[in-house]
Design an enzyme around this catalytic site. Structure first.
Site, PDB file in Angstrom:
ATOM      1  N   ASP A 134       0.856  -1.181   0.000  1.00 31.11           N
ATOM      2  CA  ASP A 134       0.000   0.000   0.000  1.00 31.11           C
ATOM      3  C   ASP A 134       0.894   1.233   0.000  1.00 31.11           C
ATOM      4  O   ASP A 134       2.115   1.112  -0.037  1.00 31.11           O
ATOM      5  CB  ASP A 134      -0.923  -0.008   1.235  1.00 31.11           C
ATOM      6  N   ASP A 167      -3.219   4.551   2.809  1.00 32.14           N
ATOM      7  CA  ASP A 167      -3.564   4.930   4.185  1.00 32.14           C
ATOM      8  C   ASP A 167      -3.168   6.372   4.424  1.00 32.14           C
ATOM      9  O   ASP A 167      -2.046   6.771   4.091  1.00 32.14           O
ATOM     10  CB  ASP A 167      -2.812   4.047   5.205  1.00 32.14           C
ATOM     11  N   ASP A 177       1.481   4.737   2.297  1.00 28.84           N
ATOM     12  CA  ASP A 177       1.111   5.361   3.569  1.00 28.84           C
ATOM     13  C   ASP A 177       1.534   6.832   3.589  1.00 28.84           C
ATOM     14  O   ASP A 177       2.676   7.151   3.242  1.00 28.84           O
ATOM     15  CB  ASP A 177       1.808   4.637   4.730  1.00 28.84           C
TER      16      ASP A 177
HETATM   17  N1  DCP Z   1       1.723   1.218  11.756  1.00 32.27           N
HETATM   18  C1  DCP Z   1       1.547   1.847  12.965  1.00 32.27           C
HETATM   19  N2  DCP Z   1       0.310   1.987  13.472  1.00 32.27           N
HETATM   20  C2  DCP Z   1      -0.748   1.529  12.800  1.00 32.27           C
HETATM   21  C3  DCP Z   1      -0.589   0.885  11.557  1.00 32.27           C
HETATM   22  C4  DCP Z   1       0.671   0.751  11.061  1.00 32.27           C
HETATM   23  O1  DCP Z   1       2.505   2.269  13.593  1.00 32.27           O
HETATM   24  N3  DCP Z   1      -1.948   1.695  13.312  1.00 32.27           N
HETATM   25  C5  DCP Z   1       3.069   1.094  11.217  1.00 32.27           C
HETATM   26  C6  DCP Z   1       3.551  -0.295  11.080  1.00 32.27           C
HETATM   27  C7  DCP Z   1       4.012  -0.427   9.685  1.00 32.27           C
HETATM   28  C8  DCP Z   1       3.872   0.949   9.057  1.00 32.27           C
HETATM   29  O2  DCP Z   1       3.071   1.685   9.945  1.00 32.27           O
HETATM   30  O3  DCP Z   1       5.347  -0.840   9.674  1.00 32.27           O
HETATM   31  C9  DCP Z   1       3.263   0.890   7.717  1.00 32.27           C
HETATM   32  O4  DCP Z   1       2.372  -0.187   7.639  1.00 32.27           O
HETATM   33  P1  DCP Z   1       2.319  -1.149   6.396  1.00 32.27           P
HETATM   34  O5  DCP Z   1       1.494  -2.315   6.797  1.00 32.27           O
HETATM   35  O6  DCP Z   1       1.880  -0.381   5.216  1.00 32.27           O
HETATM   36  O7  DCP Z   1       3.818  -1.672   6.227  1.00 32.27           O
HETATM   37  P2  DCP Z   1       4.967  -1.174   5.285  1.00 32.27           P
HETATM   38  O8  DCP Z   1       4.624   0.115   4.638  1.00 32.27           O
HETATM   39  O9  DCP Z   1       6.189  -1.215   6.129  1.00 32.27           O
HETATM   40  O10 DCP Z   1       5.100  -2.315   4.204  1.00 32.27           O
HETATM   41  P3  DCP Z   1       4.226  -2.570   2.879  1.00 32.27           P
HETATM   42  O11 DCP Z   1       5.191  -2.477   1.773  1.00 32.27           O
HETATM   43  O12 DCP Z   1       3.685  -3.949   3.036  1.00 32.27           O
HETATM   44  O13 DCP Z   1       3.157  -1.544   2.800  1.00 32.27           O
HETATM   45 MG    MG Z   2       2.835   0.385   3.565  1.00 31.36          MG
END
Ligand code: DCP
Ligand code: MG
Length: 372
Positions: free
Chosen positions: A205, A297, A207
């Site tokens: 995704d 997100d 963020d």
């Molecule tokens: N996160 C957080 N609090 C939340 C949700 C997520 O602190 N309520 C953090 C944990 C993740 C980061 O935000 O490491 C981003 O979430 P992703 O699931 O999008 O993970 P990544 O961006 O690291 O990987 P991807 O390539 O799968 O999107």
């Molecule tokens: Mg992500």
């Protein structure tokens, strides 16, 4: 092959926040297997083994070169007997029979498939599996299954959102969000976070963090952004969560996975023509739509919490280990909202990520070194 333990390996920390981990993973043949075993443990609700495999994978990702023999991992933290046995298999046979067995396991296959749908977690997946369901088609045609709104969107856009998002696509979305946000609030601050901030080439995704320089002005901002995205005809799905952030409830004594900021989980429509390198180009001859759906997100913390939110949302194991380090080594509580010193009984003043590292007595680690 040189099997002497490299000197750099002699003092690897058990905490990911004391390691530097770029996207260049020299031990992918091991870490892919560890992550599959961790996922399988998660399906079985075996929290201990799950954490152990994830920590082992994280340590291996930080190494400057590929592990060639078992002697080379002597002295490394977080590598238990189980992990070592799997590594020995891979070193000897070039593959892990344990994981190959797992990949053939019907339950593992089904749970992996079901949880790949947006809005479906391990609990729902398990429920469907217990009812004898095995494929996505069976889920969709089973009359007694009630999908919620998020899951319906997950199925509707399944083929698009299960496809990795490229950096070029993330940047194109960044431009769209930026334009939208600044049309509403010219002084708003927008930052790309998550895996793309860590320099990843692909993600599941995109963020973003969003705030206003003046406290309180961020209230309602996200709802405006959502309306504007809808007006532009690019909002395919939106799940909005209002802020439940309450300063008087700080500090949270447990590790909270979810923070309390206003946020939304979106599916947006991205035109192929808006992506750099794909202008006038057909991505897939069978796909003439010229657009794809992407998971996005957006999180909008108040500006005085921005550094905490940025650090948390930049994510990976790095963020989790920062919290563990703060608590176990510094008697401090860190989450996406604040940093509290339990010994001094006060909240530490923070405006930047650097401030948080400094309070914790840690060297600053760049986002692209946080791929733990
Ligand atoms: N996160 C957080 N609090 C939340 C949700 C997520 O602190 N309520 C953090 C944990 C993740 C980061 O935000 O490491 C981003 O979430 P992703 O699931 O999008 O993970 P990544 O961006 O690291 O990987 P991807 O390539 O799968 O999107
Ligand atoms: Mg992500």
């Amino acid at each position: 092959t040189d099997c002497s333990p490299p000197t750099a390996v002699a003092n690897v920390s058990q905490y990911a926040c004391q390691r530097r981990t770029t996207t260049e993973n020299h031990n992918k043949i091991f870490t892919d297997v560890m992550e599959e075993l961790a996922e399988s443990s998660e399906f079985n609700e075996s929290k201990g083994p799950c954490l152990a495999f994830r920590q082992a994978a994280s340590v291996l990702k930080s190494l400057p070169s590929a592990v060639q023999c078992l002697e080379a991992i002597q002295g490394l933290p977080c590598l238990g007997e189980h992990t070592k046995a799997v590594m020995e298999e891979i070193l000897t046979f070039g593959r892990s029979f344990k994981v190959e067995e797992l990949r053939c396991d019907e339950r593992y296959q089904a749970l992996k498939l079901f949880t790949s749908v947006f809005g479906v977690g391990p609990k729902t997946a398990e429920k469907w599996y217990r009812r004898g369901l095995r494929s996505l088609k069976e889920i969709l045609t089973e009359p007694s299954i009630q999908l919620n709104r998020m899951q319906r969107a997950g199925f509707l856009y399944y083929s698009d959102i299960s496809k990795a998002v490229s950096k070029a696509e993330a940047e194109a979305l960044g431009c769209i969000i930026e334009e939208t946000v600044h049309w509403i609030a010219p002084d708003a601050v927008l930052a790309l976070t998550g895996g793309f901030r860590r320099g990843k080439e692909y993600g599941h995704d995109v963020d973003f963090l969003l705030t206003m320089p003046e406290m309180g002005k961020e209230e309602g901002l996200l709802l405006h952004v959502i309306d504007r995205l809808r007006d532009q005809g690019i909002l395919l799905y939106c799940e909005y969560q209002g802020s439940t952030f309450d300063v008087s409830k700080l500090p949270s004594c447990r590790f909270e996975d979810m923070d309390h900021f206003q946020k939304c989980f979106l599916i947006l429509r991205l035109e192929q023509g808006q992506v750099e390198g794909e202008r006038g180009q057909q991505r897939d001859p069978g796909d003439s739509r010229g657009w794809r759906a992407v998971r996005v997100d957006l999180v909008a913390p108040p500006v005085d919490r921005y550094a905490f939110a940025l650090l948390g949302w930049t994510g990976s194991r790095f963020g989790r280990d920062l919290r563990a380090f703060a608590q176990k080594e510094r008697q401090m509580l860190l989450d996406n909202h604040a940093l509290y010193d339990k010994t001094k009984q006060l909240f530490l003043p923070v405006t930047t990520e650097e401030d948080i590292f400094a309070h914790l007595g840690l060297e600053y680690v760049e986002p692209w070194q946080r791929n733990a």
